[in-house]
Motif scaffolding. Structure first.
Motif, PDB file in Angstrom:
ATOM      1  N   UNK A 114       0.833  -1.207   0.000  1.00  0.00           N
ATOM      2  CA  UNK A 114       0.000   0.000   0.000  1.00  0.00           C
ATOM      3  C   UNK A 114       0.866   1.254   0.000  1.00  0.00           C
ATOM      4  N   UNK A 115       1.935   1.239   0.763  1.00  0.00           N
ATOM      5  CA  UNK A 115       2.828   2.394   0.815  1.00  0.00           C
ATOM      6  C   UNK A 115       3.476   2.631  -0.547  1.00  0.00           C
ATOM      7  N   UNK A 116       3.904   1.568  -1.199  1.00  0.00           N
ATOM      8  CA  UNK A 116       4.510   1.707  -2.525  1.00  0.00           C
ATOM      9  C   UNK A 116       3.511   2.287  -3.522  1.00  0.00           C
ATOM     10  N   UNK A 117       2.275   1.804  -3.472  1.00  0.00           N
ATOM     11  CA  UNK A 117       1.243   2.315  -4.381  1.00  0.00           C
ATOM     12  C   UNK A 117       0.933   3.776  -4.085  1.00  0.00           C
ATOM     13  N   UNK A 118       0.877   4.145  -2.813  1.00  0.00           N
ATOM     14  CA  UNK A 118       0.611   5.544  -2.460  1.00  0.00           C
ATOM     15  C   UNK A 118       1.732   6.461  -2.920  1.00  0.00           C
ATOM     16  N   UNK A 119       2.965   5.980  -2.874  1.00  0.00           N
ATOM     17  CA  UNK A 119       4.099   6.785  -3.330  1.00  0.00           C
ATOM     18  C   UNK A 119       3.979   7.079  -4.814  1.00  0.00           C
ATOM     19  N   UNK A 120       3.650   6.071  -5.604  1.00  0.00           N
ATOM     20  CA  UNK A 120       3.475   6.260  -7.048  1.00  0.00           C
ATOM     21  C   UNK A 120       2.288   7.181  -7.310  1.00  0.00           C
ATOM     22  N   UNK A 121       1.209   6.971  -6.600  1.00  0.00           N
ATOM     23  CA  UNK A 121       0.015   7.787  -6.776  1.00  0.00           C
ATOM     24  C   UNK A 121       0.289   9.249  -6.421  1.00  0.00           C
ATOM     25  N   UNK A 122       1.026   9.497  -5.360  1.00  0.00           N
ATOM     26  CA  UNK A 122       1.364  10.869  -4.983  1.00  0.00           C
ATOM     27  C   UNK A 122       2.167  11.547  -6.085  1.00  0.00           C
ATOM     28  N   UNK A 123       3.062  10.798  -6.714  1.00  0.00           N
ATOM     29  CA  UNK A 123       3.847  11.347  -7.824  1.00  0.00           C
ATOM     30  C   UNK A 123       2.950  11.691  -9.007  1.00  0.00           C
ATOM     31  N   UNK A 124       2.037  10.791  -9.335  1.00  0.00           N
ATOM     32  CA  UNK A 124       1.139  11.002 -10.472  1.00  0.00           C
ATOM     33  C   UNK A 124       0.216  12.193 -10.221  1.00  0.00           C
ATOM     34  N   UNK A 125      -0.267  12.320  -9.004  1.00  0.00           N
ATOM     35  CA  UNK A 125      -1.252  13.356  -8.681  1.00  0.00           C
ATOM     36  C   UNK A 125      -0.628  14.628  -8.104  1.00  0.00           C
ATOM     37  N   UNK A 126       0.684  14.774  -8.248  1.00  0.00           N
ATOM     38  CA  UNK A 126       1.367  15.961  -7.754  1.00  0.00           C
ATOM     39  C   UNK A 126       0.719  17.219  -8.332  1.00  0.00           C
ATOM     40  N   UNK A 180      -2.357  18.210  -7.611  1.00  0.00           N
ATOM     41  CA  UNK A 180      -3.821  18.128  -7.473  1.00  0.00           C
ATOM     42  C   UNK A 180      -4.218  18.586  -6.068  1.00  0.00           C
ATOM     43  N   UNK A 181      -5.472  18.893  -5.906  1.00  0.00           N
ATOM     44  CA  UNK A 181      -5.986  19.329  -4.608  1.00  0.00           C
ATOM     45  C   UNK A 181      -5.774  18.241  -3.557  1.00  0.00           C
ATOM     46  N   UNK A 182      -5.471  18.661  -2.338  1.00  0.00           N
ATOM     47  CA  UNK A 182      -5.206  17.714  -1.252  1.00  0.00           C
ATOM     48  C   UNK A 182      -6.355  16.740  -1.028  1.00  0.00           C
ATOM     49  N   UNK A 183      -7.599  17.214  -1.144  1.00  0.00           N
ATOM     50  CA  UNK A 183      -8.724  16.308  -0.917  1.00  0.00           C
ATOM     51  C   UNK A 183      -8.804  15.249  -2.012  1.00  0.00           C
ATOM     52  N   UNK A 184      -8.433  15.598  -3.242  1.00  0.00           N
ATOM     53  CA  UNK A 184      -8.412  14.603  -4.323  1.00  0.00           C
ATOM     54  C   UNK A 184      -7.316  13.574  -4.072  1.00  0.00           C
ATOM     55  N   UNK A 185      -6.159  14.040  -3.611  1.00  0.00           N
ATOM     56  CA  UNK A 185      -5.053  13.140  -3.321  1.00  0.00           C
ATOM     57  C   UNK A 185      -5.422  12.194  -2.182  1.00  0.00           C
ATOM     58  N   UNK A 186      -6.003  12.726  -1.125  1.00  0.00           N
ATOM     59  CA  UNK A 186      -6.407  11.891   0.010  1.00  0.00           C
ATOM     60  C   UNK A 186      -7.410  10.828  -0.428  1.00  0.00           C
ATOM     61  N   UNK A 187      -8.418  11.232  -1.180  1.00  0.00           N
ATOM     62  CA  UNK A 187      -9.444  10.285  -1.636  1.00  0.00           C
ATOM     63  C   UNK A 187      -8.837   9.198  -2.522  1.00  0.00           C
ATOM     64  N   UNK A 188      -7.972   9.592  -3.444  1.00  0.00           N
ATOM     65  CA  UNK A 188      -7.343   8.614  -4.349  1.00  0.00           C
ATOM     66  C   UNK A 188      -6.469   7.638  -3.569  1.00  0.00           C
ATOM     67  N   UNK A 189      -5.731   8.136  -2.583  1.00  0.00           N
ATOM     68  CA  UNK A 189      -4.875   7.252  -1.785  1.00  0.00           C
ATOM     69  C   UNK A 189      -5.692   6.300  -0.932  1.00  0.00           C
ATOM     70  N   UNK A 190      -6.803   6.783  -0.412  1.00  0.00           N
ATOM     71  CA  UNK A 190      -7.677   5.911   0.372  1.00  0.00           C
ATOM     72  C   UNK A 190      -8.235   4.787  -0.496  1.00  0.00           C
TER      73      UNK A 190
END
Length: 76
Positions: free
Chosen positions: A32-44, A46-56
Motif C-alpha cells: 500500500x505504501x509503494x502504491x501511495x508513493x506512485x500515486x502521490x507522484x502522479x497526482x502531484x 492536485x488538490x489535497x482532498x483529491x489526493x487523500x481520496x485517491x490514496x484511500x
C-alpha cells in the motif's frame, strides 16, 4: 454495440484519458505504501482532498486484493 471503457482508453485518437503506471507490488512488505508513493507522484499538484481520496481508494483496493486473492494478480 458501443465501445467498452477499456477500448476507449486505448484509442489514441481521443488523447490521454488517463495516466497509467505499471507497479509491481508482489513480494513487497508494504504494497500500500509503494502504491501511495506512485500515486502521490502522479497526482502531484492536485488538490489535497483529491489526493487523500485517491490514496484511500488505492489502499483499500490493494488491501482487498491481498485479503481475497490467492497470489499475484495481474490483468494485462
Amino acid at each position: 454495440m458501443p465501445p467498452t471503457t477499456a477500448e476507449l482508453v486505448h484509442d489514441r485518437s481521443l488523447g490521454d484519458l488517463l495516466i497509467h503506471r505499471d507497479v509491481v507490488l508482489d513480494g513487497l512488505d508494504a504494497p500500500q505504501r509503494a502504491a501511495r508513493t506512485v500515486l502521490a507522484d502522479i497526482l502531484d499538484g492536485k488538490a489535497e482532498d483529491q489526493l487523500f481520496d485517491a490514496m484511500l481508494v488505492a489502499s483499500e483496493l490493494i488491501a482487498n486484493v491481498i485479503q481475497h486473492s490467492s497470489g499475484a494478480v495481474h490483468k494485462g
